[in-house]
Design a protein around this motif. Structure first.
Motif, short mmCIF file in Angstrom:
data_model
loop_
_atom_site.label_atom_id
_atom_site.label_comp_id
_atom_site.label_asym_id
_atom_site.label_seq_id
_atom_site.Cartn_x
_atom_site.Cartn_y
_atom_site.Cartn_z
N ARG A 139 7.04 -5.34 -0.77
CA ARG A 139 6.18 -5.07 -0.11
C ARG A 139 6.26 -2.87 -0.17
O ARG A 139 7.03 -2.55 -0.17
CB ARG A 139 5.62 -5.09 0.65
CG ARG A 139 4.15 -4.56 1.60
CD ARG A 139 3.84 -5.30 2.47
NE ARG A 139 3.01 -4.91 2.85
CZ ARG A 139 0.97 -4.87 2.58
NH1 ARG A 139 1.48 -5.98 1.47
NH2 ARG A 139 0.49 -4.38 3.26
N VAL A 140 5.18 -2.74 -1.09
CA VAL A 140 5.37 -1.41 -1.54
C VAL A 140 3.59 -0.63 -1.57
O VAL A 140 2.70 -1.01 -1.82
CB VAL A 140 5.92 -0.97 -3.00
CG1 VAL A 140 7.25 -1.62 -2.72
CG2 VAL A 140 4.91 -1.56 -4.04
N ARG A 141 3.97 1.35 -1.43
CA ARG A 141 2.72 1.71 -1.61
C ARG A 141 2.91 2.86 -2.49
O ARG A 141 4.60 3.51 -3.28
CB ARG A 141 2.29 2.45 -0.33
CG ARG A 141 1.24 4.11 -0.76
CD ARG A 141 1.53 4.40 0.50
NE ARG A 141 1.06 3.66 1.52
CZ ARG A 141 1.59 3.65 2.53
NH1 ARG A 141 2.53 4.78 2.82
NH2 ARG A 141 1.78 2.91 4.06
N VAL A 142 1.86 2.69 -3.63
CA VAL A 142 1.65 3.21 -5.42
C VAL A 142 0.58 4.76 -4.81
O VAL A 142 -0.14 3.81 -4.84
CB VAL A 142 1.54 2.82 -6.51
CG1 VAL A 142 1.81 3.48 -7.61
CG2 VAL A 142 2.36 1.61 -6.49
N VAL A 143 1.54 6.05 -4.81
CA VAL A 143 1.23 7.19 -4.94
C VAL A 143 0.37 7.20 -6.15
O VAL A 143 1.46 8.53 -6.68
CB VAL A 143 1.38 7.88 -3.46
CG1 VAL A 143 0.32 9.06 -3.75
CG2 VAL A 143 1.46 7.44 -2.23
N GLN A 144 -0.46 8.02 -6.78
CA GLN A 144 -1.03 8.72 -7.90
C GLN A 144 -1.68 10.25 -7.97
O GLN A 144 -2.53 9.48 -7.26
CB GLN A 144 -1.16 7.09 -9.47
CG GLN A 144 -0.44 6.24 -9.74
CD GLN A 144 -0.73 5.53 -10.67
OE1 GLN A 144 -1.99 5.23 -10.45
NE2 GLN A 144 -0.19 5.43 -11.84
N TYR A 177 3.51 12.26 -11.84
CA TYR A 177 3.44 12.16 -10.74
C TYR A 177 3.50 10.85 -9.70
O TYR A 177 1.60 10.90 -9.26
CB TYR A 177 1.22 12.34 -11.14
CG TYR A 177 1.48 13.64 -12.07
CD1 TYR A 177 1.74 15.24 -11.73
CD2 TYR A 177 1.30 14.00 -13.60
CE1 TYR A 177 1.62 15.74 -11.94
CE2 TYR A 177 0.91 15.17 -14.23
CZ TYR A 177 1.43 16.45 -14.40
OH TYR A 177 1.46 17.05 -14.22
N THR A 178 3.47 10.11 -9.77
CA THR A 178 3.94 8.84 -8.90
C THR A 178 4.70 8.46 -8.30
O THR A 178 6.39 8.53 -8.71
CB THR A 178 3.81 7.66 -10.46
OG1 THR A 178 2.19 7.64 -11.19
CG2 THR A 178 3.78 6.53 -9.34
N ARG A 179 4.45 8.26 -7.27
CA ARG A 179 5.35 7.62 -5.96
C ARG A 179 5.51 6.76 -5.79
O ARG A 179 4.57 6.01 -5.62
CB ARG A 179 5.32 9.00 -4.84
CG ARG A 179 6.49 9.31 -4.02
CD ARG A 179 6.28 10.36 -2.96
NE ARG A 179 5.31 9.51 -1.67
CZ ARG A 179 4.23 10.58 -2.19
NH1 ARG A 179 3.58 11.35 -2.69
NH2 ARG A 179 2.90 10.47 -0.88
N VAL A 180 6.70 6.36 -5.99
CA VAL A 180 6.52 4.75 -4.93
C VAL A 180 7.14 4.36 -3.45
O VAL A 180 8.47 4.49 -3.69
CB VAL A 180 6.99 3.69 -6.36
CG1 VAL A 180 7.56 2.00 -5.26
CG2 VAL A 180 6.62 3.44 -7.60
N GLU A 181 6.27 4.04 -2.87
CA GLU A 181 7.11 4.65 -1.33
C GLU A 181 7.40 2.03 -1.05
O GLU A 181 6.41 1.34 -1.46
CB GLU A 181 6.35 4.35 -0.06
CG GLU A 181 6.00 6.40 -0.83
CD GLU A 181 4.48 6.77 -0.32
OE1 GLU A 181 4.06 6.10 0.79
OE2 GLU A 181 4.57 7.93 -0.16
N ALA A 182 8.68 2.22 -0.59
CA ALA A 182 9.03 0.67 0.48
C ALA A 182 8.47 0.95 1.23
O ALA A 182 8.58 1.53 2.24
CB ALA A 182 10.49 0.54 0.43
N CYS A 238 -0.23 -0.61 -12.46
CA CYS A 238 0.29 0.99 -12.60
C CYS A 238 1.22 1.61 -13.48
O CYS A 238 1.78 0.68 -13.86
CB CYS A 238 0.62 1.33 -11.48
SG CYS A 238 -0.63 1.15 -9.67
N ASN A 239 0.31 2.23 -13.95
CA ASN A 239 1.19 3.23 -15.10
C ASN A 239 2.48 4.33 -14.30
O ASN A 239 1.55 5.16 -13.71
CB ASN A 239 1.01 3.86 -16.27
CG ASN A 239 -0.04 3.08 -17.34
OD1 ASN A 239 0.54 1.73 -17.40
ND2 ASN A 239 -0.61 3.49 -18.14
N LEU A 240 3.41 4.42 -14.56
CA LEU A 240 4.00 5.85 -13.84
C LEU A 240 4.35 7.04 -14.24
O LEU A 240 4.92 6.92 -16.23
CB LEU A 240 5.76 4.65 -13.03
CG LEU A 240 5.70 2.99 -12.77
CD1 LEU A 240 6.65 2.77 -12.03
CD2 LEU A 240 4.96 3.49 -11.34
#
Length: 86
Positions: A12-17, A76-81, A71-73
């Motif tokens: 489970r993650v949160r992708v913040v762009q 400017y993208t951060r993936v948080e567990a 999501c294209n990484l």
């Protein structure tokens, strides 16, 4: 060059762009479970690579309502567990 991903399928993650703009930064967030990730081709005609394709790092997320988001990484993208839901 291979990229080391800091997440796994089923996690489970949160992708913040963040999208830089002249009037400020626009931020989007997607939360869900990782369905797949890796590099894949895009049909960019301007890529100037061997087969006219550009390779992008991508992650596919399945949201809680079942919607799938790719999501294209980029820089400017951060993936948080995230912690698993109960």
């Amino acid at each position: 060059m291979a990229r080391a991903f800091a997440f796994e399928i089923g996690q489970r993650v949160r992708v913040v762009q963040q999208i830089p703009r002249l009037s400020g930064t626009m931020t989007t967030r997607v939360e869900g479970t990782v369905a797949s990730f890796g590099q894949s081709k895009t049909g960019a005609w301007f890529a100037h690579s061997e087969d006219k394709k550009l390779w992008l790092d991508r992650v596919e997320i399945v949201k809680d309502d079942g919607e799938r988001v790719i999501c294209n990484l980029d820089q400017y993208t951060r993936v948080e567990a995230l912690a698993e839901s109960a």
